[in-house]
Write a protein that holds these residues in place. Structure first.
Motif, PDB file in Angstrom:
ATOM      1  N   SER A 101       0.784  -1.232   0.000  1.00 15.20           N
ATOM      2  CA  SER A 101       0.000   0.000   0.000  1.00 15.20           C
ATOM      3  C   SER A 101       0.816   1.283   0.000  1.00 15.20           C
ATOM      4  CB  SER A 101      -0.945   0.022   1.211  1.00 15.20           C
ATOM      5  OG  SER A 101      -0.216   0.019   2.416  1.00 15.20           O
ATOM      6  N   GLU A 102       2.092   1.212   0.382  1.00 10.78           N
ATOM      7  CA  GLU A 102       2.881   2.448   0.415  1.00 10.78           C
ATOM      8  C   GLU A 102       4.355   2.158   0.180  1.00 10.78           C
ATOM      9  OE1 GLU A 102       3.706   6.315   3.346  1.00 10.78           O
ATOM     10  OE2 GLU A 102       2.151   4.860   3.850  1.00 10.78           O
ATOM     11  N   ILE A 103       4.947   2.929  -0.709  1.00 11.70           N
ATOM     12  CA  ILE A 103       6.382   2.863  -0.998  1.00 11.70           C
ATOM     13  C   ILE A 103       6.896   4.289  -0.911  1.00 11.70           C
ATOM     14  CG2 ILE A 103       8.151   2.159  -2.647  1.00 11.70           C
ATOM     15  CD1 ILE A 103       5.844   0.521  -4.032  1.00 11.70           C
ATOM     16  N   ASN A 104       7.878   4.526  -0.057  1.00 10.36           N
ATOM     17  CA  ASN A 104       8.308   5.908   0.167  1.00 10.36           C
ATOM     18  C   ASN A 104       9.797   5.950   0.488  1.00 10.36           C
ATOM     19  OD1 ASN A 104       8.100   8.655   0.442  1.00 10.36           O
ATOM     20  ND2 ASN A 104       7.055   8.613   2.406  1.00 10.36           N
ATOM     21  N   VAL A 105      10.393   7.096   0.210  1.00 11.43           N
ATOM     22  CA  VAL A 105      11.769   7.353   0.638  1.00 11.43           C
ATOM     23  C   VAL A 105      11.726   8.517   1.614  1.00 11.43           C
ATOM     24  CG1 VAL A 105      14.099   7.993  -0.043  1.00 11.43           C
ATOM     25  CG2 VAL A 105      12.732   6.514  -1.537  1.00 11.43           C
ATOM     26  N   LEU A 106      12.081   8.241   2.858  1.00  9.07           N
ATOM     27  CA  LEU A 106      12.035   9.246   3.918  1.00  9.07           C
ATOM     28  C   LEU A 106      13.293  10.097   3.896  1.00  9.07           C
ATOM     29  CD1 LEU A 106      10.869   6.819   6.749  1.00  9.07           C
ATOM     30  CD2 LEU A 106       9.398   8.186   5.250  1.00  9.07           C
ATOM     31  N   ASP A 107      13.208  11.272   4.499  1.00 10.48           N
ATOM     32  CA  ASP A 107      14.391  12.123   4.622  1.00 10.48           C
ATOM     33  C   ASP A 107      15.511  11.343   5.296  1.00 10.48           C
ATOM     34  OD1 ASP A 107      13.054  14.230   3.494  1.00 10.48           O
ATOM     35  OD2 ASP A 107      12.501  15.166   5.388  1.00 10.48           O
ATOM     36  N   GLY A 108      16.709  11.497   4.767  1.00 10.54           N
ATOM     37  CA  GLY A 108      17.848  10.742   5.277  1.00 10.54           C
ATOM     38  C   GLY A 108      18.117   9.491   4.472  1.00 10.54           C
TER      39      GLY A 108
ATOM     40  N   THR B 246      20.013   6.953  13.221  1.00 10.77           N
ATOM     41  CA  THR B 246      21.156   6.824  14.129  1.00 10.77           C
ATOM     42  C   THR B 246      22.191   5.855  13.558  1.00 10.77           C
ATOM     43  OG1 THR B 246      19.745   7.278  16.049  1.00 10.77           O
ATOM     44  CG2 THR B 246      21.865   6.225  16.473  1.00 10.77           C
ATOM     45  N   TYR B 247      21.708   4.745  13.008  1.00 14.90           N
ATOM     46  CA  TYR B 247      22.613   3.770  12.387  1.00 14.90           C
ATOM     47  C   TYR B 247      23.367   4.395  11.219  1.00 14.90           C
ATOM     48  CZ  TYR B 247      24.228  -0.246   9.708  1.00 14.90           C
ATOM     49  OH  TYR B 247      25.014  -1.122   9.007  1.00 14.90           O
ATOM     50  N   LEU B 248      22.636   5.120  10.369  1.00 18.46           N
ATOM     51  CA  LEU B 248      23.280   5.716   9.195  1.00 18.46           C
ATOM     52  C   LEU B 248      24.275   6.801   9.590  1.00 18.46           C
ATOM     53  CD1 LEU B 248      20.284   5.909   6.712  1.00 18.46           C
ATOM     54  CD2 LEU B 248      22.095   4.192   6.851  1.00 18.46           C
TER      55      LEU B 248
ATOM     56  N   ARG C 263      28.521   5.821   5.173  1.00 22.46           N
ATOM     57  CA  ARG C 263      29.242   5.394   3.975  1.00 22.46           C
ATOM     58  C   ARG C 263      29.320   6.491   2.915  1.00 22.46           C
ATOM     59  NH1 ARG C 263      26.230  -0.492   3.207  1.00 22.46           N
ATOM     60  NH2 ARG C 263      26.831  -1.384   5.240  1.00 22.46           N
ATOM     61  N   GLN C 264      28.399   7.434   2.963  1.00 29.10           N
ATOM     62  CA  GLN C 264      28.352   8.478   1.938  1.00 29.10           C
ATOM     63  C   GLN C 264      29.056   9.759   2.367  1.00 29.10           C
ATOM     64  OE1 GLN C 264      27.158   7.659  -0.975  1.00 29.10           O
ATOM     65  NE2 GLN C 264      26.479   5.642  -0.231  1.00 29.10           N
ATOM     66  N   ASN C 265      29.700   9.727   3.539  1.00 31.14           N
ATOM     67  CA  ASN C 265      30.416  10.889   4.053  1.00 31.14           C
ATOM     68  C   ASN C 265      29.492  12.107   4.205  1.00 31.14           C
ATOM     69  OD1 ASN C 265      32.745  12.068   5.098  1.00 31.14           O
ATOM     70  ND2 ASN C 265      33.333  12.952   3.126  1.00 31.14           N
ATOM     71  N   ILE C 266      28.261  11.836   4.653  1.00 32.20           N
ATOM     72  CA  ILE C 266      27.297  12.908   4.928  1.00 32.20           C
ATOM     73  C   ILE C 266      27.684  13.572   6.243  1.00 32.20           C
ATOM     74  CG2 ILE C 266      24.853  13.444   5.323  1.00 32.20           C
ATOM     75  CD1 ILE C 266      25.435  12.420   2.514  1.00 32.20           C
TER      76      ILE C 266
ATOM     77  N   ASN D  71      23.497  16.735   9.504  1.00 35.23           N
ATOM     78  CA  ASN D  71      22.294  16.488   8.715  1.00 35.23           C
ATOM     79  C   ASN D  71      21.403  15.449   9.394  1.00 35.23           C
ATOM     80  OD1 ASN D  71      22.667  17.989   5.969  1.00 35.23           O
ATOM     81  ND2 ASN D  71      24.654  17.046   6.396  1.00 35.23           N
ATOM     82  N   TYR D  72      22.024  14.398   9.931  1.00 36.59           N
ATOM     83  CA  TYR D  72      21.253  13.397  10.667  1.00 36.59           C
ATOM     84  C   TYR D  72      20.730  13.975  11.979  1.00 36.59           C
ATOM     85  CZ  TYR D  72      23.221  10.050   7.345  1.00 36.59           C
ATOM     86  OH  TYR D  72      23.567   9.386   6.204  1.00 36.59           O
ATOM     87  N   ASP D  73      21.553  14.774  12.644  1.00 30.09           N
ATOM     88  CA  ASP D  73      21.130  15.386  13.909  1.00 30.09           C
ATOM     89  C   ASP D  73      19.889  16.260  13.711  1.00 30.09           C
ATOM     90  OD1 ASP D  73      23.191  14.203  15.323  1.00 30.09           O
ATOM     91  OD2 ASP D  73      24.562  15.891  15.023  1.00 30.09           O
ATOM     92  N   THR D  74      19.858  16.990  12.612  1.00 26.45           N
ATOM     93  CA  THR D  74      18.705  17.841  12.326  1.00 26.45           C
ATOM     94  C   THR D  74      17.439  17.015  12.182  1.00 26.45           C
ATOM     95  OG1 THR D  74      20.071  19.506  11.224  1.00 26.45           O
ATOM     96  CG2 THR D  74      17.725  19.494  10.696  1.00 26.45           C
ATOM     97  N   LEU D  75      17.521  15.903  11.454  1.00 28.64           N
ATOM     98  CA  LEU D  75      16.351  15.047  11.279  1.00 28.64           C
ATOM     99  C   LEU D  75      15.933  14.390  12.589  1.00 28.64           C
ATOM    100  CD1 LEU D  75      17.302  13.292   7.902  1.00 28.64           C
ATOM    101  CD2 LEU D  75      15.678  15.163   8.244  1.00 28.64           C
ATOM    102  N   LEU D  76      16.900  13.995  13.382  1.00 29.78           N
ATOM    103  CA  LEU D  76      16.602  13.318  14.655  1.00 29.78           C
ATOM    104  C   LEU D  76      15.885  14.236  15.638  1.00 29.78           C
ATOM    105  CD1 LEU D  76      19.928  11.318  15.019  1.00 29.78           C
ATOM    106  CD2 LEU D  76      17.638  10.323  14.862  1.00 29.78           C
ATOM    107  N   GLN D  77      16.101  15.542  15.519  1.00 26.96           N
ATOM    108  CA  GLN D  77      15.445  16.483  16.426  1.00 26.96           C
ATOM    109  C   GLN D  77      13.928  16.463  16.286  1.00 26.96           C
ATOM    110  OE1 GLN D  77      17.216  20.237  15.362  1.00 26.96           O
ATOM    111  NE2 GLN D  77      18.924  20.008  16.794  1.00 26.96           N
ATOM    112  N   PHE D  78      13.444  16.016  15.136  1.00 29.57           N
ATOM    113  CA  PHE D  78      12.011  16.067  14.871  1.00 29.57           C
ATOM    114  C   PHE D  78      11.306  14.729  15.091  1.00 29.57           C
ATOM    115  CE2 PHE D  78      13.894  19.553  12.543  1.00 29.57           C
ATOM    116  CZ  PHE D  78      13.021  20.596  12.814  1.00 29.57           C
ATOM    117  N   ILE D  79      11.995  13.796  15.703  1.00 29.04           N
ATOM    118  CA  ILE D  79      11.405  12.478  15.945  1.00 29.04           C
ATOM    119  C   ILE D  79      11.079  12.331  17.425  1.00 29.04           C
ATOM    120  CG2 ILE D  79      11.790   9.988  15.830  1.00 29.04           C
ATOM    121  CD1 ILE D  79      13.640  10.461  13.498  1.00 29.04           C
ATOM    122  N   THR D  80       9.856  11.936  17.697  1.00 27.39           N
ATOM    123  CA  THR D  80       9.445  11.731  19.083  1.00 27.39           C
ATOM    124  C   THR D  80      10.081  10.457  19.621  1.00 27.39           C
ATOM    125  OG1 THR D  80       7.482  10.510  18.370  1.00 27.39           O
ATOM    126  CG2 THR D  80       7.233  12.866  18.730  1.00 27.39           C
TER     127      THR D  80
END
Length: 445
Positions: free
Chosen positions: A134-141, A330-332, A337-340, A344-353
């Motif tokens: 029912s759903e296929i998506n690519v999330l931020d990160g 957190t794992y990524l 591997r992509q030298n991000i 960038n991950y910290d910013t996304l993590l701030q918005f997760i409950t």
């Protein structure tokens, strides 16, 4: 892909918790009451079918003895409404050992459509639901997300293969994958094996599970298909979301991946419906579903029957997605591997409950937040509906849900913005400020 022997096909294709219905017949109203003679016929049929097919003869005898005794004592005499009788018998079939695949199914008589213009009865397990995908998506990160509502039926296996292949192809560049089978009641075990095949790169089939049919004392199994088409994702970090309504074949999906060491399971303990089942007609409107096969996992040599799949990480169903997404990011961040840049991950993590940071809903405090806030030409009204806060700008846009992150801090809708309510020493709310923008508003009403 392994094919089932013909004599087992009926059993396997019905290994589902009677959640789906499909036919080419039109439903008609059923006003016929259940007569005493029909009840007797139903009880006789249940006794015969359960004693013949149930996986544990001793338990089967206890089930039928209970039902016969209740019938003899007049327990079903006043149950003249078909659905009420079916629901009562379903509960009695499960009363001894809470086997969730034991069920009494009522379907009103159906008549075949006679014209080309007659409404078509849609298939809840076929194309109407995209065969469960029912759903296929690519999330931020760069985190992939698949939502599987059910594992369809055996007759759709060839239909869904290219759809699954296409879904995996669309996610092949993601670095972690969340597969959501919350509220998935089950389906066809061969479909489960087909999905799982994409998460391994073995040149030989991987044995997943066996199924022992008591009646014929026959055992057969399912395995991965090493020759699935398209891209495989044997190295992708995998998370599976489950809840208490994850049942039957959906539990198999989580259970197999867990014990193969391939996925992290997140959510609630699942339903515990591990037996295979078959459906047997009693008459034109009643049928009985009986657990007729014992499931034996290739790794554990047992199943999740009565136990459920125990998640690696137990969280409430509503929090399972956020927890899976947080773990993936957190794992990524830690395996970059992509030298991000980590920020960038910290910013996304701030918005997760997160369960440990998210405060419980305080209705009294929420009511203090209600009001109008102004500043710098901006006006925002905060409202409370069913213990959910909403913010609505006066100038543009609709209201957006405020999701609690920490004390007095909320995420705004689905955008990357956080706001914080500030209080004076007396506990009165005086400001609404932006943590990701220069917004600073004063409460005026």
């Amino acid at each position: 892909m392994k094919s089932y022997p013909k004599k087992n096909l009926l059993v396997v294709m019905l290994c589902v918790l009677c959640l789906f219905s499909e036919d080419i017949y039109a439903q008609k109203e059923d006003t016929k009451a259940v007569s005493a003679s029909e009840v007797s016929t139903i009880i006789d049929s249940i006794t015969s079918i359960v004693n013949r097919y149930y996986i544990d003869p001793e338990i089967g005898d206890q089930i039928t003895t209970r039902i016969r005794t209740k019938h003899k004592n007049g327990a079903y005499q006043q149950l003249t409404q078909p659905q009420v009788l079916a629901d009562t018998l379903k509960n009695d079939l499960r009363a001894i050992n809470n086997d969730l695949h034991m069920s009494m199914v009522y379907r009103a008589p159906r008549e075949r459509a006679t014209t080309n213009t007659a409404p078509i009865q849609v298939s809840e397990t076929g194309l109407w639901t995209n065969y469960g995908l029912s759903e296929i998506n690519v999330l931020d990160g760069n985190v992939g997300y698949l939502k599987i509502k059910h594992f369809t039926r055996h007759q759709y296996l060839e239909n869904i293969k290219p759809i699954v292949t296409s879904a995996i192809e669309s996610l092949k560049n993601t670095e972690a994958l969340i597969v959501d089978v919350r509220d998935n009641g089950g389906g066809f075990e061969d479909m489960v094996a087909y999905y799982i095949s994409y998460f391994f790169d073995s040149k030989a089939p991987i044995h997943l599970s066996d199924y022992r049919c008591t009646l014929h004392d026959h055992t057969y199994g399912i395995s991965t298909d090493p020759n699935v088409t398209g891209t495989k994702l044997p190295d992708i970090k995998l998370y599976v979301l489950v809840n208490a309504n994850t049942g039957s074949a959906a539990e198999s999906f989580a259970y197999m991946l867990k014990h193969l060491g391939r996925a992290t399971i997140i959510g609630e303990v699942t339903a515990g419906a591990g037996n295979g089942a078959s459906v047997h007609p009693v008459n034109d409107r009643f049928s009985v579903q009986v657990s007729s096969e014992e499931t034996i996992n290739a790794i554990t040599k047992t199943s999740f029957e009565q136990v459920g799949v125990i998640p690696h990480i137990k969280v409430n169903s509503q929090l399972a997605f956020d927890e899976g997404y947080r773990l993936a990011l957190t794992y990524l961040k830690e395996h970059n591997r992509q030298n991000i840049h980590p920020s960038n991950y910290d910013t996304l993590l701030q918005f997760i409950t997160t369960p440990e940071k998210t405060p419980a809903i305080d209705e009294a405090l929420y009511k203090k937040y209600i009001g109008t806030y102004k500043g710098g030409g901006i006006t925002i009204t905060i409202t409370l509906e069913n213990n959910v806060l909403y913010g609505q700008p006066k100038s543009k846009g609709g209201k957006m849900r405020l999701t609690p992150l920490e004390a007095h801090i909320f995420k705004v809708g689905e955008i990357k913005e956080r706001v914080q309510f500030t209080l004076d020493p007396n506990g009165n709310v005086i400001q609404l400020i932006g943590l990701d923008s220069p917004m600073e508003l004063t409460k005026v009403e």
